[in-house]
Design an enzyme around this catalytic site. Structure first.
Site, PDB file in Angstrom:
ATOM      1  N   GLU A  26     -40.459 -52.306 -13.369  1.00 40.47           N
ATOM      2  CA  GLU A  26     -39.274 -52.664 -14.177  1.00 40.47           C
ATOM      3  C   GLU A  26     -39.190 -51.872 -15.489  1.00 40.47           C
ATOM      4  O   GLU A  26     -40.135 -51.179 -15.875  1.00 40.47           O
ATOM      5  CB  GLU A  26     -39.258 -54.166 -14.480  1.00 40.47           C
ATOM      6  N   LYS A 161     -46.446 -66.484 -19.294  1.00 35.71           N
ATOM      7  CA  LYS A 161     -46.935 -66.761 -20.642  1.00 35.71           C
ATOM      8  C   LYS A 161     -46.606 -68.191 -21.001  1.00 35.71           C
ATOM      9  O   LYS A 161     -45.579 -68.717 -20.581  1.00 35.71           O
ATOM     10  CB  LYS A 161     -46.174 -65.889 -21.630  1.00 35.71           C
TER      11      LYS A 161
HETATM   12  N1  PSU Z   1     -42.280 -61.821 -19.871  1.00 32.91           N
HETATM   13  C1  PSU Z   1     -43.261 -60.996 -20.287  1.00 32.91           C
HETATM   14  N2  PSU Z   1     -42.956 -59.690 -20.501  1.00 32.91           N
HETATM   15  C2  PSU Z   1     -41.694 -59.199 -20.316  1.00 32.91           C
HETATM   16  C3  PSU Z   1     -40.674 -60.080 -19.854  1.00 32.91           C
HETATM   17  C4  PSU Z   1     -41.020 -61.380 -19.656  1.00 32.91           C
HETATM   18  O1  PSU Z   1     -44.383 -61.414 -20.464  1.00 32.91           O
HETATM   19  O2  PSU Z   1     -41.459 -58.001 -20.536  1.00 32.91           O
HETATM   20  C5  PSU Z   1     -39.301 -59.551 -19.601  1.00 32.91           C
HETATM   21  C6  PSU Z   1     -39.118 -59.262 -18.096  1.00 32.91           C
HETATM   22  O3  PSU Z   1     -38.272 -58.155 -17.947  1.00 32.91           O
HETATM   23  C7  PSU Z   1     -38.416 -60.515 -17.620  1.00 32.91           C
HETATM   24  C8  PSU Z   1     -37.539 -60.836 -18.788  1.00 32.91           C
HETATM   25  O4  PSU Z   1     -37.664 -60.315 -16.441  1.00 32.91           O
HETATM   26  O5  PSU Z   1     -38.335 -60.540 -19.929  1.00 32.91           O
HETATM   27  C9  PSU Z   1     -37.104 -62.286 -18.782  1.00 32.91           C
HETATM   28  O6  PSU Z   1     -36.155 -62.483 -19.771  1.00 32.91           O
HETATM   29  P1  PSU Z   1     -35.297 -63.836 -19.789  1.00 32.91           P
HETATM   30  O7  PSU Z   1     -36.297 -64.909 -20.110  1.00 32.91           O
HETATM   31  O8  PSU Z   1     -34.284 -63.633 -20.891  1.00 32.91           O
HETATM   32  O9  PSU Z   1     -34.694 -63.960 -18.431  1.00 32.91           O
END
Ligand code: PSU
Ligand code: MN
Length: 304
Positions: A26, A161
């Site tokens: 990604e 996390k």
């Molecule tokens: N969690 C992490 N590192 C990240 C992300 C999430 O520990 O880089 C990033 C990923 O790209 C994930 C996105 O798909 O954040 C999720 O964002 P949201 O909670 O806004 O959907």
């Protein structure tokens, strides 16, 4: 029509046509997950780790109104340098961004969409989005979970996390029928640590068994992905008490500042890195590399 919005690198095209193992990667982790230039260095190291295990990496992002599968070094450098000024693109962002010819950093959800458009089955990253703490009021639930429910791509990560409510995240995945696998562990890893106090659905000990289970899901025509959680190598894990205290503080600060919606995850990631003086960044890099290696092994097992 699809070609208008898709750019697949020659290497990835050739690999898919000849049945070689391919691992999707990604790009939100590049532009929103780590600071420059560590983000670019890491993205390239992750690609190299996939190659060293005998698979082909396919970093996915949006460039000039196209979903790119197999980003070039220049694309990665561009996204890394641009950082937060690149749009974080999740599922709901794709239509307008592509119609406008824009760039974007793909989240887990949109990277799964890109992978599935070309037939890539395995995707490795750091952490996935989930149900945020307090979601019973805010309804902040990442689109990543919904994507896991409907798109046939396996996501290899280091668990979630604890910026998230891990218990609610597991409940949501259960409702959506997404298997949560622990690689060589019964306990759900929590990204910076291998401890969460929660159980995965199944412990599987080999890439072959993980590949076989996913192949069964596809053979049955069951929609959706699978979440493979791979604990951070012990030598890089952080002290659970320390990191949990840091996360508590970061969540409180975000609340006090009124951070909401799609800004929440990038704000928390950045703030945690600052609060730990960059030590969490090193753990983050190591766990992504570890996931890339496992992703490559599973991709190889899937095409065997
Ligand atoms: N969690 C992490 N590192 C990240 C992300 C999430 O520990 O880089 C990033 C990923 O790209 C994930 C996105 O798909 O954040 C999720 O964002 P949201 O909670 O806004 O959907
Ligand atoms: Mn959200």
């Amino acid at each position: 029509m699809l070609e208008k919005y898709l750019r697949v690198s020659d290497e990835v095209k050739e690999a898919l046509a000849s049945g070689k193992p391919v691992v999707a990667l990604e790009s939100t982790i590049i532009s929103h997950g780590m600071p420059y230039p560590k983000n670019v260095e890491t993205a390239l190291l992750v690609e190299q780790a996939v190659r060293e295990e005998g698979a082909i990496p396919a970093t996915i992002c949006l460039i000039g109104g196209k979903i790119v599968v197999g980003a070039s070094k220049e694309d990665i450098e561009h996204l890394g340098k641009a950082g937060l000024s690149v749009t974080k693109a999740s599922r709901r962002d794709l239509p307008v961004l592509l119609a406008r010819g824009m760039d974007g950093a793909t989240t887990v959800a949109t990277t799964m969409i890109g992978a599935s458009l070309v037939g890539i089955k395995v995707f490795a990253t750091g952490g996935v989005g989930g149900v945020h703490r307090g979601a019973e009021v805010t309804m902040d639930i990442s689109a990543d979970l919904e994507e896991l429910a409907m798109t046939d791509v396996m996501v290899v990560c280091a668990g979630c996390k604890s910026i998230l409510d891990l218990n609610l995240t597991l409940e949501y995945l259960e409702t959506k029928g997404v298997p949560v696998i622990g690689y060589k562990t019964e306990e759900l890893p929590a990204f910076y640590t291998d401890k969460s106090g929660l159980k995965v659905d199944y412990r599987l000990d080999t890439p072959e068994e993980i590949a076989d289970s996913f192949n069964v899901k596809m053979a049955l025509g069951m929609k959706g992905g699978m979440l493979v959680t791979n604990p951070i190598p012990h030598e890089y894990a952080m002290d659970p008490d320390e990191i949990n205290a840091t996360i508590e503080k970061a969540v409180e600060d975000a609340k006090a500042l009124g951070i909401k919606g799609k800004e929440t995850t990038p704000y928390l990631l950045d703030h945690i890195q600052k609060l730990t003086g960059g030590r969490s960044l090193e753990s983050n890099i190591q766990l992504v590399l570890n996931n890339a290696r496992l992703g490559a092994k599973i991709a190889k097992a899937m095409v065997r």
